[in-house]
Design a protein around this motif. Structure first.
Motif, PDB file in Angstrom:
ATOM      1  N   HIS A 379       0.855  -1.189   0.000  1.00 10.77           N
ATOM      2  CA  HIS A 379       0.000   0.000   0.000  1.00 10.77           C
ATOM      3  C   HIS A 379       0.891   1.239   0.000  1.00 10.77           C
ATOM      4  O   HIS A 379       2.013   1.206   0.497  1.00 10.77           O
ATOM      5  CB  HIS A 379      -0.953   0.011   1.200  1.00 10.77           C
ATOM      6  CG  HIS A 379      -0.270   0.281   2.508  1.00 10.77           C
ATOM      7  ND1 HIS A 379       0.130  -0.726   3.360  1.00 10.77           N
ATOM      8  CD2 HIS A 379       0.100   1.454   3.121  1.00 10.77           C
ATOM      9  CE1 HIS A 379       0.705  -0.204   4.431  1.00 10.77           C
ATOM     10  NE2 HIS A 379       0.702   1.123   4.315  1.00 10.77           N
ATOM     11  N   ASN A 383      -1.318   7.113   0.875  1.00 12.23           N
ATOM     12  CA  ASN A 383      -2.731   6.765   0.675  1.00 12.23           C
ATOM     13  C   ASN A 383      -2.899   5.264   0.901  1.00 12.23           C
ATOM     14  O   ASN A 383      -2.678   4.453  -0.001  1.00 12.23           O
ATOM     15  CB  ASN A 383      -3.188   7.160  -0.730  1.00 12.23           C
ATOM     16  CG  ASN A 383      -4.641   6.797  -0.985  1.00 12.23           C
ATOM     17  OD1 ASN A 383      -5.367   6.426  -0.056  1.00 12.23           O
ATOM     18  ND2 ASN A 383      -5.064   6.882  -2.237  1.00 12.23           N
ATOM     19  N   GLU A 385      -5.308   3.472   1.038  1.00  3.14           N
ATOM     20  CA  GLU A 385      -6.338   2.848   0.225  1.00  3.14           C
ATOM     21  C   GLU A 385      -5.800   2.407  -1.135  1.00  3.14           C
ATOM     22  O   GLU A 385      -6.413   1.579  -1.816  1.00  3.14           O
ATOM     23  CB  GLU A 385      -7.505   3.825   0.014  1.00  3.14           C
ATOM     24  CG  GLU A 385      -8.163   4.290   1.294  1.00  3.14           C
ATOM     25  CD  GLU A 385      -8.734   3.127   2.089  1.00  3.14           C
ATOM     26  OE1 GLU A 385      -9.316   2.221   1.450  1.00  3.14           O
ATOM     27  OE2 GLU A 385      -8.580   3.115   3.319  1.00  3.14           O
ATOM     28  N   GLU A 386      -4.642   2.959  -1.519  1.00  7.73           N
ATOM     29  CA  GLU A 386      -4.042   2.593  -2.814  1.00  7.73           C
ATOM     30  C   GLU A 386      -3.215   1.324  -2.632  1.00  7.73           C
ATOM     31  O   GLU A 386      -2.106   1.342  -2.091  1.00  7.73           O
ATOM     32  CB  GLU A 386      -3.177   3.720  -3.364  1.00  7.73           C
ATOM     33  CG  GLU A 386      -2.648   3.414  -4.770  1.00  7.73           C
ATOM     34  CD  GLU A 386      -1.760   4.517  -5.317  1.00  7.73           C
ATOM     35  OE1 GLU A 386      -1.092   4.267  -6.355  1.00  7.73           O
ATOM     36  OE2 GLU A 386      -1.719   5.612  -4.723  1.00  7.73           O
TER      37      GLU A 386
END
Length: 452
Positions: A379, A383, A385-386
């Motif tokens: 990740h 970020n 979430e990426e």
């Protein structure tokens, strides 16, 4: 009518004759010197012997200046001392020189452990002591260097996991003779290397007995399923001393075996075993551990070293952290096992531009080969979430050639990677539970867990 011209050696110019003589080996050059007075004079031409001195003895202009000899005199001087080794000396001396030149820059303390060459009479005395002739190439190498002092690290390579360490010394001739084997199953075998931590040695067969070939080099492997202690299988590492030693030196000086903390690590890296995903490159090298392996029962132990590197020119915002790994393991029978787990060897490395993370782990299997491939999940630090996957390239692990004991089979039998392909996948159970945390250079000897 034009007068006929009688051709003779005396009428021919020197240059073409010298060109012809330059293609002759020293034996033919000496023979030609007895043909005529003219050839006798030409065969002593200094440049002819300069080429022969370079070819057979690796002598240079500085060697000639130090000894104040003609090239022919230099050749005769070396031949008087080392003539029996003329077919081996150039190859082995070049290997020794290449090895020392390489190690002087990277781990000079290993150079300091090398012993001076043995004398001819010492080698003769060893032959009388053990009652066996030593191969000429082995004797030749020991005239150059008589092995090394019994130190750690050993010249012939190391291997380390968290609770297992191996480092092999190249034995001097006196120590090797003390370990000469006459027991059934290992008759006429001379140890070449020794590891203090594991007791492991590589042996050379001085005679073609008990199913071995003369000059063959191997790790001995007791048959754990036989009641007879003389049932000893072999993992073969060389067909002659020259092949064994020069191939090892080649792997060292070409960087095939990496230097890690002043030690030579015997990992093999397939140059095609590299995969790049975006800014991250993953490469793998592997090594077979004979001391933790056996032929009967079939149990083949490998360690692998993985290097994860982020490109130096990567953008800072691309910094990321490894979350998990996925493995797909395929054995020689085509049976597949898939494994998922958090991190690598208990770590969750953060990758930034130019950062390198390396770790070692291991696996065992009961077929003679398998291959692994997979991916890491990362990740982005900026970020979470990426999330993205990074490819781990496919890498193969193939057991080296081995030979079964004559006690078991009635006759020696060479075995290739197509044998022992029984359906047994239990060797990859709990793949993620036993991964080793990096490399501990001072770990004592001992058996590693069966699963990684």
């Amino acid at each position: 009518m034009a007068a006929s011209i009688e051709l003779s050696l005396n009428n021919l110019p020197s240059d073409p004759l010298l060109l012809i003589l330059s293609f002759l080996d020293f034996r033919d050059l000496i023979s030609s010197s007895f043909v005529s007075r003219r050839l006798n004079e030409l065969s002593s031409h200094n440049p002819l012997w300069k080429g022969l001195c370079l070819k057979h003895w690796l002598l240079t202009e500085s060697d000639k200046m130090q000894r104040v000899r003609t090239w022919k005199e230099l050749f005769k001087e070396f031949y008087a001392d080392l003539g029996r080794y003329i077919d081996h000396y150039g190859t082995l001396k070049r290997a020794w020189d290449d090895l020392k030149r390489y190690l002087e820059q990277r781990c000079p303390r290993m150079i300091a452990s090398l012993k001076e060459g043995a004398k001819e009479e010492e080698l003769d005395g060893i032959e009388a002591q053990i009652g066996c002739k030593l191969p000429n190439d082995y004797r030749c190498s020991y005239r150059i260097h008589n092995g090394q002092k019994l130190v750690v690290p050993g010249l012939m390579g190391s291997m380390a996991l968290s609770n297992h360490y191996r480092s092999e010394d190249l034995l001097d001739i006196e120590t090797a003779a003390g370990g000469f084997q006459q027991r059934k199953g290992m008759r006429q075998c001379l140890p070449l290397t020794f590891c203090f931590h594991t007791g492991l040695s590589q042996y050379m067969a001085l005679e073609g007995t008990e199913g071995r070939s003369r000059c063959e080099i191997f790790y001995h492997c007791p048959d754990q399923m036989a009641q007879d202690p003389s049932a000893i299988d072999m993992f073969i590492t060389g067909s002659s001393f020259t092949e064994w030693f020069t191939s090892y030196v080649h792997n060292v000086v070409t960087g095939e075996y990496p230097i890690i903390r002043d030690q030579i690590f015997r990992y093999i890296h397939d140059k095609q075993c590299v995969a790049t995903t975006g800014d991250i490159t993953v490469s793998v090298s592997t090594s077979f551990l004979p001391e933790l392996s056996s032929v009967h029962p079939p149990h083949f132990f490998f360690t692998y070293r993985i290097r994860i590197e982020m490109a130096k020119n990567a953008l800072p915002e691309n910094a990321c952290q490894l979350d998990s790994r996925y493995w797909k393991i395929t054995n020689a029978n085509g049976n597949v096992e898939e494994v998922r787990g958090p991190g690598v060897v208990g770590e969750f490395p953060v990758m930034t531009p130019g950062k390198v993370h390396e770790y070692a782990s291991c696996t065992t299997f009961s077929t003679t080969s398998e291959y692994m491939e997979g991916q890491y999940t990362f990740h982005r630090l900026k970020n979470k979430e990426e999330i993205f996957d990074v490819c781990i390239p496919r890498f193969h692990m193939v057991c080296p050639p081995f030979r079964e004991s004559m006690v078991r089979s009635g006759s020696a039998r060479d075995v290739s990677s197509s044998s022992f392909n029984e359906d047994n996948s239990s060797d990859t159970d709990d793949y993620d539970e036993g991964e080793f945390r990096g490399i501990n250079m001072a770990a004592p000897g001992g058996r590693c867990p069966r699963h990684i």
